[in-house]
Design an enzyme around this catalytic site. Structure first.
Site, PDB file in Angstrom:
ATOM      1  N   HIS A  61      93.553 -58.431 -12.491  1.00 19.17           N
ATOM      2  CA  HIS A  61      92.382 -57.834 -13.149  1.00 19.17           C
ATOM      3  C   HIS A  61      92.591 -56.329 -13.365  1.00 19.17           C
ATOM      4  O   HIS A  61      92.384 -55.523 -12.469  1.00 19.17           O
ATOM      5  CB  HIS A  61      91.156 -58.059 -12.256  1.00 19.17           C
ATOM      6  CG  HIS A  61      89.869 -57.665 -12.891  1.00 19.17           C
ATOM      7  ND1 HIS A  61      88.686 -58.286 -12.594  1.00 19.17           N
ATOM      8  CD2 HIS A  61      89.545 -56.714 -13.808  1.00 19.17           C
ATOM      9  CE1 HIS A  61      87.699 -57.733 -13.287  1.00 19.17           C
ATOM     10  NE2 HIS A  61      88.207 -56.773 -14.033  1.00 19.17           N
ATOM     11  N   HIS A  63      92.481 -53.096 -16.707  1.00 16.70           N
ATOM     12  CA  HIS A  63      92.136 -52.751 -18.093  1.00 16.70           C
ATOM     13  C   HIS A  63      93.174 -51.761 -18.605  1.00 16.70           C
ATOM     14  O   HIS A  63      93.279 -50.660 -18.079  1.00 16.70           O
ATOM     15  CB  HIS A  63      90.730 -52.135 -18.154  1.00 16.70           C
ATOM     16  CG  HIS A  63      89.661 -53.066 -17.650  1.00 16.70           C
ATOM     17  ND1 HIS A  63      88.968 -53.918 -18.478  1.00 16.70           N
ATOM     18  CD2 HIS A  63      89.188 -53.300 -16.404  1.00 16.70           C
ATOM     19  CE1 HIS A  63      88.101 -54.630 -17.769  1.00 16.70           C
ATOM     20  NE2 HIS A  63      88.216 -54.280 -16.500  1.00 16.70           N
ATOM     21  N   ARG A  65      93.374 -50.849 -21.959  1.00 13.28           N
ATOM     22  CA  ARG A  65      92.807 -50.107 -23.102  1.00 13.28           C
ATOM     23  C   ARG A  65      93.660 -50.142 -24.368  1.00 13.28           C
ATOM     24  O   ARG A  65      93.512 -49.268 -25.233  1.00 13.28           O
ATOM     25  CB  ARG A  65      92.545 -48.639 -22.730  1.00 13.28           C
ATOM     26  CG  ARG A  65      91.788 -48.411 -21.439  1.00 13.28           C
ATOM     27  CD  ARG A  65      90.374 -48.925 -21.478  1.00 13.28           C
ATOM     28  NE  ARG A  65      89.623 -48.538 -20.298  1.00 13.28           N
ATOM     29  CZ  ARG A  65      88.696 -49.304 -19.726  1.00 13.28           C
ATOM     30  NH1 ARG A  65      88.402 -50.487 -20.222  1.00 13.28           N
ATOM     31  NH2 ARG A  65      88.047 -48.893 -18.674  1.00 13.28           N
ATOM     32  N   ASP A 153      85.141 -60.245 -19.178  1.00 12.25           N
ATOM     33  CA  ASP A 153      84.929 -59.189 -18.188  1.00 12.25           C
ATOM     34  C   ASP A 153      84.522 -57.859 -18.829  1.00 12.25           C
ATOM     35  O   ASP A 153      85.072 -57.457 -19.848  1.00 12.25           O
ATOM     36  CB  ASP A 153      86.199 -58.966 -17.361  1.00 12.25           C
ATOM     37  CG  ASP A 153      85.973 -57.901 -16.314  1.00 12.25           C
ATOM     38  OD1 ASP A 153      85.226 -58.168 -15.364  1.00 12.25           O
ATOM     39  OD2 ASP A 153      86.502 -56.777 -16.483  1.00 12.25           O
ATOM     40  N   HIS A 180      82.625 -62.413 -14.957  1.00  5.98           N
ATOM     41  CA  HIS A 180      82.031 -61.114 -14.613  1.00  5.98           C
ATOM     42  C   HIS A 180      80.555 -61.408 -14.364  1.00  5.98           C
ATOM     43  O   HIS A 180      79.779 -61.569 -15.304  1.00  5.98           O
ATOM     44  CB  HIS A 180      82.236 -60.161 -15.789  1.00  5.98           C
ATOM     45  CG  HIS A 180      81.452 -58.887 -15.707  1.00  5.98           C
ATOM     46  ND1 HIS A 180      82.058 -57.666 -15.459  1.00  5.98           N
ATOM     47  CD2 HIS A 180      80.127 -58.622 -15.830  1.00  5.98           C
ATOM     48  CE1 HIS A 180      81.127 -56.713 -15.446  1.00  5.98           C
ATOM     49  NE2 HIS A 180      79.951 -57.263 -15.675  1.00  5.98           N
ATOM     50  N   HIS A 232      85.551 -59.391  -9.117  1.00  5.55           N
ATOM     51  CA  HIS A 232      84.992 -58.263  -8.337  1.00  5.55           C
ATOM     52  C   HIS A 232      83.731 -58.560  -7.510  1.00  5.55           C
ATOM     53  O   HIS A 232      82.669 -58.014  -7.776  1.00  5.55           O
ATOM     54  CB  HIS A 232      84.776 -57.036  -9.227  1.00  5.55           C
ATOM     55  CG  HIS A 232      84.212 -57.261 -10.606  1.00  5.55           C
ATOM     56  ND1 HIS A 232      83.089 -57.995 -10.834  1.00  5.55           N
ATOM     57  CD2 HIS A 232      84.621 -56.823 -11.823  1.00  5.55           C
ATOM     58  CE1 HIS A 232      82.818 -58.007 -12.123  1.00  5.55           C
ATOM     59  NE2 HIS A 232      83.741 -57.307 -12.748  1.00  5.55           N
ATOM     60  N   ASN A 278      81.165 -50.891 -11.946  1.00 10.94           N
ATOM     61  CA  ASN A 278      80.357 -52.074 -12.188  1.00 10.94           C
ATOM     62  C   ASN A 278      81.108 -53.310 -11.725  1.00 10.94           C
ATOM     63  O   ASN A 278      82.183 -53.581 -12.249  1.00 10.94           O
ATOM     64  CB  ASN A 278      80.046 -52.177 -13.688  1.00 10.94           C
ATOM     65  CG  ASN A 278      79.027 -53.259 -13.961  1.00 10.94           C
ATOM     66  OD1 ASN A 278      78.315 -53.689 -13.054  1.00 10.94           O
ATOM     67  ND2 ASN A 278      78.971 -53.704 -15.202  1.00 10.94           N
ATOM     68  N   ASP A 305      90.791 -54.091 -10.604  1.00  8.92           N
ATOM     69  CA  ASP A 305      89.819 -53.702 -11.634  1.00  8.92           C
ATOM     70  C   ASP A 305      90.109 -52.277 -12.125  1.00  8.92           C
ATOM     71  O   ASP A 305      89.182 -51.498 -12.393  1.00  8.92           O
ATOM     72  CB  ASP A 305      88.366 -53.831 -11.149  1.00  8.92           C
ATOM     73  CG  ASP A 305      87.375 -53.854 -12.319  1.00  8.92           C
ATOM     74  OD1 ASP A 305      87.814 -53.793 -13.487  1.00  8.92           O
ATOM     75  OD2 ASP A 305      86.161 -53.923 -12.061  1.00  8.92           O
ATOM     76  N   HIS A 309      89.268 -44.204 -17.461  1.00  7.73           N
ATOM     77  CA  HIS A 309      88.373 -43.504 -18.390  1.00  7.73           C
ATOM     78  C   HIS A 309      88.773 -42.037 -18.435  1.00  7.73           C
ATOM     79  O   HIS A 309      89.233 -41.481 -17.437  1.00  7.73           O
ATOM     80  CB  HIS A 309      86.913 -43.619 -17.935  1.00  7.73           C
ATOM     81  CG  HIS A 309      86.338 -44.990 -18.150  1.00  7.73           C
ATOM     82  ND1 HIS A 309      86.112 -45.508 -19.401  1.00  7.73           N
ATOM     83  CD2 HIS A 309      85.965 -45.950 -17.271  1.00  7.73           C
ATOM     84  CE1 HIS A 309      85.614 -46.740 -19.290  1.00  7.73           C
ATOM     85  NE2 HIS A 309      85.520 -47.036 -18.008  1.00  7.73           N
TER      86      HIS A 309
HETATM   87  O1  DOR Z   1      83.582 -50.668 -13.644  1.00  8.64           O
HETATM   88  C1  DOR Z   1      83.951 -51.415 -14.529  1.00  8.64           C
HETATM   89  N1  DOR Z   1      84.694 -50.971 -15.573  1.00  8.64           N
HETATM   90  N2  DOR Z   1      83.621 -52.709 -14.473  1.00  8.64           N
HETATM   91  C2  DOR Z   1      83.861 -53.560 -15.490  1.00  8.64           C
HETATM   92  O2  DOR Z   1      83.532 -54.715 -15.385  1.00  8.64           O
HETATM   93  C3  DOR Z   1      84.516 -53.075 -16.729  1.00  8.64           C
HETATM   94  C4  DOR Z   1      85.310 -51.873 -16.475  1.00  8.64           C
HETATM   95  C5  DOR Z   1      85.748 -51.170 -17.732  1.00  8.64           C
HETATM   96  O3  DOR Z   1      86.229 -51.811 -18.657  1.00  8.64           O
HETATM   97  O4  DOR Z   1      85.682 -49.915 -17.780  1.00  8.64           O
END
Ligand code: DOR
Length: 429
Positions: A61, A63, A65, A153, A180, A232, A278, A305, A309
């Protein structure tokens, strides 16, 4: 390809019930032999004295981007962060821009993974088109391109009828649906756990029930319609629901993430947006329940997870900030420091939850050091300590709540398919 011989290390391979001093010979990208004293003429020797020799970690799990937000992360940068953290396989979630909701985007990721990634990157495709929760994606065609599971998710899949149909389809292909669990009608507008603290510091809360109601729904749907993996898990109530549903025989697995056993909601008291995730961080009771769930096997896997960002998304008012934290470069050390150090988990249990268990859930032929397996291996110095400095991350993003933490355990070598990617703790590719 070079022949490698890893000598004198403590090899832990839960899949083959092995924990002992062994030598490992790697040839043509595969594990050739494991034994007490292995000879490998012409092999390059790595002395692993005092080190742990483990199967490469598998993160089910993360991301990355890509496509869409290369300023936050790319497959190239994310895979390098993964390698530094000891991960040799990472599954990337579908909430990209555009989302991974059709065969062309899956192919795009597979092609990029081949050319840009320094580890194995496997896409998880969306359950519904546009992650909108209405129309199912073309699951069969998507799987042909190489996706390993389905998940919306990042978005809640609110309609139980859509979830039901998705489960019926996914079970025909024997791939898991990763849920999710969030009831948007309860979480909407919230930015932290709903509690005495949220009231005291004036932030809108998300009740734990927003997660738990959906865990309850999906465990019930799993029992009737097909296999679910809950992403999560963060609350005591969710751990309890999964435990009970497993006892009733629901085809169910779940994961938690290092932040849910390392931090509580106290981490947002000073409005640190890097701790805004989240589902939100919860109370001490929840943290302890997550640890108990890991210990008794209710929680099968530890995933990161990893949610990168940029500053624009995080250096803003708490309510406006994006949810998510980067996790690939701190996960293993948090596991060693917070779980193995205090003896909440044995080393073997911890390794299991980051290798063979996620591999089993996803049906990957990985996560073990058995002869013939891909030579995805890491060497870890369990004693060495380091301080988390986001500036040193290979990730393009810096949004960690663990800045300045002293953690135990350094990944010294990451070997992917017999190729050394990290040496002496540094990327060499
Ligand atoms: O904190 C989170 N960020 N939870 C998620 O489910 C998505 C993720 C995101 O893509 O930034």
């Amino acid at each position: 390809m070079v022949k490698l011989l890893i000598k004198n290390g403590r090899v832990i391979d839960p899949a083959s019930r092995l924990d002992g001093m062994r030598d490992v010979l790697i040839e043509n990208g595969k594990i050739k032999k494991i034994g007490a004293r292995v000879r490998g003429s012409g092999a390059k020797v790595i002395d692993a004295k005092g080190l742990l020799v483990l199967p490469g970690l598998i993160d089910m799990h993360a991301h990355f981007r890509d496509p869409g937000r290369p300023d936050k992360e790319t497959i190239a940068s994310g895979s390098r962060a993964a390698a530094l953290g000891g991960f040799t396989t990472v599954c990337c979630m579908a909430n990209t821009e555009p989302p991974i909701d059709n065969p062309a985007v899956v192919k795009y990721i597979m092609d990029k993974a081949r050319t840009e990634a320094v580890i194995n990157v496997l896409p998880i495709a969306a359950v519904t088109k546009g992650l909108a929760g209405e129309q199912l994606t073309e699951m069969g065609l998507i799987l042909k391109e190489g996706a390993v599971a389905f998940s919306d998710d990042g978005q809640a899949l609110m309609r139980a009828d859509v979830m039901r149909r998705a489960l019926e389809y996914a079970s025909q292909f024997n791939v898991p649906l990763i849920s999710h669990t969030e009831d948007k009608t309860l979480s909407h507008g919230g930015s932290m756990n709903e509690s005495a603290l949220s009231t005291a510091i004036g932030l809108p809360g998300i009740p734990a029930l927003a997660e738990e109601i959906m865990v309850a729904r999906d465990t019930m749907l799993a029992k009737e319609y097909g296999r679910v993996h809950i992403a999560h898990v963060s609350s005591a109530g969710s751990v309890d629901l999964v435990r009970r549903a497993k006892r009733l025989g629901a085809p169910l697995t779940c994961e938690t993430c290092p932040h849910y056993f390392s931090l509580t909601e106290e981490a947002v008291r000073e409005y640190d947006t890097n701790a805004k995730v989240n589902p939100p961080l919860k109370g001490k009771r929840d943290l302890q329940a997550v640890i108990r769930g890991l210990k008794d096997g209710t929680i099968d896997a530890i995933a990161t997870d990893h949610a990168p960002h940029n500053i624009e998304a995080k250096e803003v008012e708490f309510n406006q900030a994006a949810f998510g934290l980067v996790g690939l470069e701190t996960a293993l050390s948090l596991v060693l420091t917070k779980l193995v150090g205090p003896k909440a988990l044995t080393l073997r249990q911890a390794v299991e939850k980051m290798t063979v268990n996620p591999a089993g859930i996803l049906g990957l032929n990985k996560g073990s050091l058995k002869p013939g397996a891909d030579a995805d291996i890491i060497l870890v110095d369990p004693k060495s300590e380091w301080t988390v400095e986001p500036k040193a991350f290979a990730s393009k993003s810096r949004n960690t709540p663990f800045t300045g933490w002293r953690l135990k355990g350094r990944v010294l070598y990451t070997i992917v398919g017999g190729r050394i990617v990290v040496r002496d703790g540094k990327l060499i590719v």
